[in-house]
Design an enzyme around this catalytic site. Structure first.
Site, PDB file in Angstrom:
ATOM      1  N   TYR A   1       0.891  -1.289   0.093  1.00 31.15           N
ATOM      2  CA  TYR A   1       0.056  -0.067   0.006  1.00 31.15           C
ATOM      3  C   TYR A   1       0.830   1.294   0.053  1.00 31.15           C
ATOM      4  CZ  TYR A   1      -3.922   3.041   1.618  1.00 31.15           C
ATOM      5  OH  TYR A   1      -4.902   3.893   1.886  1.00 31.15           O
TER       6      TYR A   1
ATOM      7  N   GLY B   1      -0.413   5.722   6.403  1.00 37.41           N
ATOM      8  CA  GLY B   1      -0.156   6.696   7.366  1.00 37.41           C
ATOM      9  C   GLY B   1       0.532   5.970   8.547  1.00 37.41           C
TER      10      GLY B   1
ATOM     11  N   ASP C   1       0.287   6.226  11.710  1.00 31.39           N
ATOM     12  CA  ASP C   1      -0.739   5.839  12.785  1.00 31.39           C
ATOM     13  C   ASP C   1      -1.328   4.465  12.361  1.00 31.39           C
ATOM     14  OD1 ASP C   1      -1.940   7.109  10.854  1.00 31.39           O
ATOM     15  OD2 ASP C   1      -3.027   8.024  12.076  1.00 31.39           O
TER      16      ASP C   1
ATOM     17  N   SER D   1     -12.289  11.297  12.445  1.00 32.01           N
ATOM     18  CA  SER D   1     -12.950  12.066  11.612  1.00 32.01           C
ATOM     19  C   SER D   1     -12.989  11.368  10.225  1.00 32.01           C
ATOM     20  CB  SER D   1     -12.188  13.444  11.322  1.00 32.01           C
ATOM     21  OG  SER D   1     -10.578  13.108  11.323  1.00 32.01           O
TER      22      SER D   1
ATOM     23  N   THR E   1     -37.056  12.927   8.304  1.00 32.55           N
ATOM     24  CA  THR E   1     -35.792  13.113   7.735  1.00 32.55           C
ATOM     25  C   THR E   1     -34.630  12.817   8.470  1.00 32.55           C
ATOM     26  OG1 THR E   1     -36.888  14.752   6.411  1.00 32.55           O
ATOM     27  CG2 THR E   1     -34.730  15.007   6.599  1.00 32.55           C
TER      28      THR E   1
END
Length: 209
Positions: free
Chosen positions: A69, A73, A75, A93, A144
């Protein structure tokens, strides 16, 4: 010995089984005789750590993961290094999903995190609603808020299910505990990155502080 995972918002510390986080502008003073081994994805926050402590060592080069890969990152590498077989889901996030088999990283996926999904609708007034984290994922939504909540949460769940198949899933990150409850073969462990760092340090003792 202190371990530190430097992120974009916080510096996460680990020492003697305890974990805590600090903002870069509010790093507490620590025993200067004890080294801090760290990894970092944020240069500004890394500089703050180096200014606050005389004995710091970036151990990125010690974290060697068998993978093809590109751009993984540090981490994510550390978390994957802590697991021989299974799926690692880091839910912050962004949500990263990585597959490990016999100590080899096979690849992974990146999704928006729950909060990031929520913010996608912030510019649309009628859709700018907080998620209902208790929404049913097995029945058709009838309002909704539930429609948005079910659509976003279920898309994450299905992606993880598709990636994991029958493998064990290791959750970490801020929303990891919430997501782990949807899977029987799973565990939430917020120390996966530090376990990977410790494993790397145990294999590489020469040249360290």
């Amino acid at each position: 010995m202190f371990l530190c995972d430097i992120g974009n918002t916080y510096l996460h510390f680990f020492c003697r089984g305890k974990m805590w986080k600090e903002k870069a502008t509010q790093i507490t003073k620590k025993n200067h005789d004890i080294p801090i081994y760290y990894i970092s994805v944020n240069k500004k926050n890394e500089k703050k750590l180096l200014e606050s402590h005389p004995k710091c060592l970036n151990i990125e080069n010690y974290i060697n993961l068998d993978t093809i890969y590109k751009g993984l990152g540090i981490d994510r590498k550390a978390a994957c290094l802590s697991i021989q077989n299974g799926v690692i889901v880091d839910a912050g996030s962004a949500i990263t999903i990585d597959i490990m088999q016999s100590g080899i990283h096979l690849g992974g996926f990146i999704l928006p995190g729950l909060d990031t999904y929520n913010k996608l609708f912030s510019n649309i007034e009628v859709l700018n609603l907080n998620f209902n984290l208790n929404v049913s994922l097995t029945s058709l939504p009838q309002n909704t808020r539930d429609a948005i909540s079910c659509g976003c949460i279920k898309s994450i769940i299905l992606m993880i299910q598709n990636a994991a198949k029958n493998d064990y899933i290791y959750f970490t990150g801020g929303d990891g505990r919430f997501l782990s409850k949807f899977f029987n073969q799973s565990i939430y462990d917020n120390t996966l990155v530090f376990k990977g760092m410790l494993k790397a340090l145990q294999k590489n003792t020469e040249g360290l502080l």
